[in-house]
Design a protein around this motif. Structure first.
Motif, PDB file in Angstrom:
ATOM      1  N   CYS A 135       0.824  -1.172   0.109  1.00 39.72           N
ATOM      2  CA  CYS A 135      -0.112  -0.044   0.059  1.00 39.72           C
ATOM      3  C   CYS A 135       0.902   1.226  -0.227  1.00 39.72           C
ATOM      4  CB  CYS A 135      -0.990  -0.020   1.182  1.00 39.72           C
ATOM      5  SG  CYS A 135      -0.190   0.150   2.810  1.00 39.72           S
ATOM      6  N   ARG A 138       2.328   2.635   3.361  1.00 39.85           N
ATOM      7  CA  ARG A 138       3.628   1.946   3.786  1.00 39.85           C
ATOM      8  C   ARG A 138       4.957   2.755   3.358  1.00 39.85           C
ATOM      9  NH1 ARG A 138       2.856  -3.134   5.610  1.00 39.85           N
ATOM     10  NH2 ARG A 138       0.834  -3.218   5.720  1.00 39.85           N
ATOM     11  N   TRP A 141       3.335   7.085   5.045  1.00 36.37           N
ATOM     12  CA  TRP A 141       3.143   7.000   6.568  1.00 36.37           C
ATOM     13  C   TRP A 141       4.712   7.363   7.288  1.00 36.37           C
ATOM     14  CZ3 TRP A 141       0.481   2.213   9.327  1.00 36.37           C
ATOM     15  CH2 TRP A 141       0.495   2.608  10.740  1.00 36.37           C
TER      16      TRP A 141
HETATM   17  S1  SF4 Z   1      -1.204   0.624   6.603  1.00 37.12           S
HETATM   18 FE1  SF4 Z   1      -3.267   1.170   5.862  1.00 37.12          FE
HETATM   19  S2  SF4 Z   1      -3.547   1.141   3.705  1.00 37.12           S
HETATM   20 FE2  SF4 Z   1      -1.908  -0.071   4.257  1.00 37.12          FE
HETATM   21  S3  SF4 Z   1      -2.757  -2.324   4.326  1.00 37.12           S
HETATM   22 FE3  SF4 Z   1      -2.517  -1.431   6.351  1.00 37.12          FE
HETATM   23  S4  SF4 Z   1      -4.897  -0.570   6.430  1.00 37.12           S
HETATM   24 FE4  SF4 Z   1      -4.269  -0.598   4.505  1.00 37.12          FE
END
Ligand code: SF4
Ligand code: SF4
Lengths: 443, 387
Positions: A135, A138, A141
């Motif tokens: 995602c 990753r 964030w």
């Molecule tokens: S970090 Fe957030 S966006 Fe990424 S897989 Fe986990 S829940 Fe989904």
């Protein structure tokens, strides 16, 4: 703490031990600071576990922290904090919840915000992310976190796998992907060496790769015990028992945990002791992270006579022999092959069934192996990674497999504002009726 | 053929803007193959070298999504959903194929939704990495080579290094022409309005590179010889930052409220045109480096600084330069809902620009004019605030 919710009653003793595990992981970060060990913000399924553990870096998992906040129905204050600094509510709420916590701790000069669940997480010495094909958060964030923890160094590596294309043989591309993943893992080793001041002990790393492979094997062997009728454990428990494989991979504790779970499930199967007394319907949790604040919904399914003997979510491991990994002694290459093959090992099967896809092949495999009568998906609005494409999976499944009952529930992982218990239960009721009719038809 | 050389550049831009894709449709009727692609990460040099007509896809902000939602979740970014809806409705029914670069989850996670629904003869997912270090550049070269191979199989023609090098030159020239046009926005008032510029940008991305260059040159000549700029009134000079903003609606809202859109950091605008491909002995090297390292997209992780401030400079420093060069008074940061790559950097960008003394208005919205009234009020308030 916000309004309490009666926790779901767990079927296994092993699942009941998980709270301690999660708490232990969180307090390990605080303890590490006292002991002078390095703490890293880390993100699950990034393929970086063995390296961090080999370097004695203690991982602090944002996903776990946010999940706990959500389960305690106490995430809103962090979400609002992030929102006040212009993080949209539509972004991944694991991330915004954790960033809200970070912002608050910085405002308090490094003190843990009051009433943080289980003492909160320690302020990290580094942030280790991966722009892997899981995602966008990753890698966004860690970057966004650094805005508030500006002195904390950030590493973002990458680990991709060949994309699914029914007309191309992905094996031809694997070597490129493995070479790249291995190079990125080496970049991570260099980063860790720089920020811990220690050299990688390659033998120790190789030992941890062995341990991880052993744990993957044991985990799958254990989960396959759930094929029994009645099933001794369902997804409601698996949302707990996933903790060691997800957050404690490459530790002996994780292996030992599944050993205990394995023993427990064998015993239950011998006694034909199911999750519920009268198991009427067997369902597959086809995709989607759960609403952590509404795990009681699994109980609701159970009350209707339905159990989930298998789920796709958090089953991010496979028997090593099924991955057919090439022989190599290089631990980084072994990690790279294992993950690349994990994400792609349904491709060959999917190619054999025209119109199918790897995700759907996996669902079909579980439906058949676990004798399921219906599939439930959960679509969480703040995470595109697992939840975009669910409609399509359901559609393919209908086309290539047949008219099995499917329920797509909508909600979120952390943000409770999207959840309506009455509506959810009504939808479950209607779905159970459909499953019942389907079973009566003799399917 | 181009009328643009005869002083009708803006008319032609208007035509291609309002009848988006019409030239590609004509070329298809004349026997050319047309490949659609999404985002600034579509490697146009390679498609040009392959002899196909490349068409960057857009949606229509005035059109509600009526069919796409049956296949694709509403948690996908509204831009992607809108383009998909257009494609499902047959607006791009002349395409021979598509390339989806791995820009973000909204694209990566819907790749098979697109391909299975549209069922085009050619399909390719270009797995662009999100990291820019050395191994990533090597990987980018590898995946570009795979892309080349699939295009060769599709067209039945070899794509030579020479053809790629020629395409690199043509696209670099195209970018230079566009930068020259941008320079006409530096004056106060700018010689070309933001709305006019948007139409040129949109038209340019719908044409083969030679026609695109002719169009841009034509517009530039025309603008230079204009007797009067579009408006002589003074207005606050605005820069618009975001991903694929490809309609005049939001710009008209800004300019209608007395602002002047003089610069952008959009993925169909300066992000595309500010950085060339270096001519390297292996042309793939230069292409890989441009798309990975030079395109300033939030979908690539940049961590090159020795400290946070340096990293911010590496990520957003170009915006400060634009602010200075184009004498920008205020920045509007326009982000689509459900867009993680842009959404996660809003506080950082905002802080970076504001701390250099330029106010920022952050707007989160749909790819739709349906919510424009609400935005207009905020834009007006912002313009008043910086007046
Ligand atoms: S970090 Fe957030 S966006 Fe990424 S897989 Fe986990 S829940 Fe989904
Ligand atoms: S706006 Fe954001 S989510 Fe949408 S295509 Fe662009 S980067 Fe992806």
């Amino acid at each position: 703490m916000a309004e309490g919710k009666k926790p779901r009653s767990l079927a296994t003793q092993a699942a009941a031990k998980i709270a301690k595990f999660v708490r232990g992981n969180m307090s390990a970060t605080l303890k590490a600071k006292e002991e002078g060990k390095k703490v890293a913000y880390a993100y699950i399924n990034d393929g970086q576990d063995e390296i961090m553990r080999a370097m004695d870096i203690v991982p602090a998992w944002g996903e776990s922290f946010a999940g706990v906040c959500a389960a305690k129905r106490d995430a809103e204050k962090y979400l609002q904090k992030a929102e006040a600094d212009n993080f949209s509510r539509s972004l991944c709420t694991y991330a915004t919840c954790t960033i809200g916590f970070d912002m608050w701790r910085e405002e308090l000069g490094g003190q843990t915000p009051p009433d943080a669940p289980w003492g909160g997480m320690a302020r990290p010495d580094m942030i280790i992310g991966s722009a892997q094909q899981l995602c966008d958060p990753r890698f966004k964030w860690p970057q966004a976190t650094q805005h508030y923890l500006q002195d904390v160094p950030v590493f973002v590596g990458n680990m991709y796998y060949p994309p699914w294309d029914p007309n191309r043989n992905h094996h031809e591309q694997e070597a490129i992907y493995v070479k790249y993943a291995k190079a990125e893992l080496l970049e991570l080793v260099r980063f860790c060496e720089k920020h811990t001041g220690k050299k990688m002990d390659w033998d120790r790393l190789a030992g941890l790769v062995d341990l991880t492979e052993k744990t993957w094997n044991l985990f799958i062997d254990t989960y396959e015990l759930r094929k029994a009728i009645p099933t001794p454990m369902d997804t409601g428990d698996a949302m707990n028992t996933m903790v060691p494989i997800t957050f404690n991979l490459a530790t002996q504790d994780a292996y030992d945990y599944y050993k205990d779970l394995n023993d427990e499930l064998i015993l239950k199967n011998e006694k034909k002791q199911g999750v519920i007394e009268n198991e009427k319907y067997r369902l597959l949790w086809g995709a989607g992270l759960p609403s952590w604040f509404a795990l009681g919904d699994f109980q609701y399914f159970n009350d209707k006579g339905a159990v989930f003997p298998a789920e796709v979510t958090y089953r991010n491991a496979e028997k090593i022999e099924r991955l057919d990994l090439p022989a190599t002694n290089d631990p980084l290459e072994r990690i790279a092959w294992r993950w690349v093959r994990f994400w792609t090992h349904w491709y060959d099967k999917a190619r054999k069934r025209p119109g199918s896809s790897p995700k759907v092949e996996r669902i079909i495999e579980y439906i058949e192996d676990y004798k399921c009568d219906g599939v439930v998906f959960h679509s969480a609005f703040s995470c595109r990674s697992w939840h975009a494409g669910i409609i399509h999976q359901a559609e393919i499944l209908r086309k290539v497999y047949g008219d099995i009952p499917i329920l797509i529930m909508e909600g979120d992982i952390v943000d409770i504002s999207s959840y309506n218990e009455v509506d959810t239960h009504n939808r479950i009721d209607a779905f159970i009726e459909t499953v019942d009719a389907y079973k009566r038809k003799g399917n | 053929m181009t009328q643009s050389e005869n002083g009708n550049g803006l008319v032609l831009a208007e035509k291609y803007y309002s009848q988006y894709g019409s030239r590609a449709r004509e070329l298809k009727a004349a026997g050319r193959k047309v490949i659609g692609y999404l985002t600034a990460l579509g490697p146009v040099e390679i498609m040009t070298a392959a002899g196909v007509v490349s068409l960057r896809l857009k949606g229509n902000v005035s059109e509600a999504i009526t069919k796409g939602d049956a296949y694709m979740e509403t948690i996908v970014c509204p831009f992607v959903r809108n383009v998909f809806d257009a494609a499902v409705k047959g607006r791009y029914d002349f395409l021979d194929g598509m390339v989806l670069p791995h820009q973000c989850d909204s694209i990566d996670r819907t790749d098979d939704v697109w391909s299975d629904t549209l069922k085009l003869p050619y399909w390719h997912f270009l797995n662009v990495p999100h990291v820019t270090d050395e191994p990533s550049v090597e990987f980018m070269k590898d995946i570009l080579r795979i892309f080349i191979q699939t295009l060769e199989e599709f067209t039945g023609e070899k794509i030579t290094d020479e053809a790629i090098a020629r395409a690199v030159t043509a696209h670099n020239e195209n970018r230079r022409f566009m930068r020259e046009l941008y320079a006409l926005r530096i004056t106060d008032p700018p010689l070309i309005s933001g709305a006019e510029m948007m139409k040129v940008l949109v038209a340019a991305m719908s044409l083969p590179v030679d026609e695109s260059s002719a169009l841009i040159k034509g517009v530039t000549d025309e603008i230079k010889h204009r007797e009067m700029p579009p408006s002589t009134e003074q207005g606050r000079r605005i820069m618009l930052v975001g991903d694929q903003v490809d309609d005049v609606a939001i710009i008209e809202a800004i300019e209608g409220a007395g602002g002047r859109l003089v610069m952008d950091d959009l993925s169909i605008g300066s992000k595309m045109y500010w950085n060339d491909v270096d001519a390297t002995p292996d042309p793939i090297q230069g292409i890989a480096e441009r798309y990975l390292r030079k395109l300033k997209l939030p979908t690539t992780f940049v961590g090159t600084g020795n400290n946070y401030q340096e990293t911010l400079e590496a990520r957003f420093g170009h915006m400060k330069q634009y602010i200075e060069e184009f004498k920008v008074d205020g920045v509007i940061l326009f982000v689509y809902k459900f867009c993680d790559p842009y959404g996660f950097e809003v506080p950082a960008i905002r802080n970076f620009i504001e701390s250099a003394g330029t106010p920022v208005l952050y707007l989160e919205d749909e790819y739709s004019i349906s919510t424009l009234a609400r935005l207009k009020t905020r834009i007006e308030a912002f313009l008043e605030m910086i007046a």
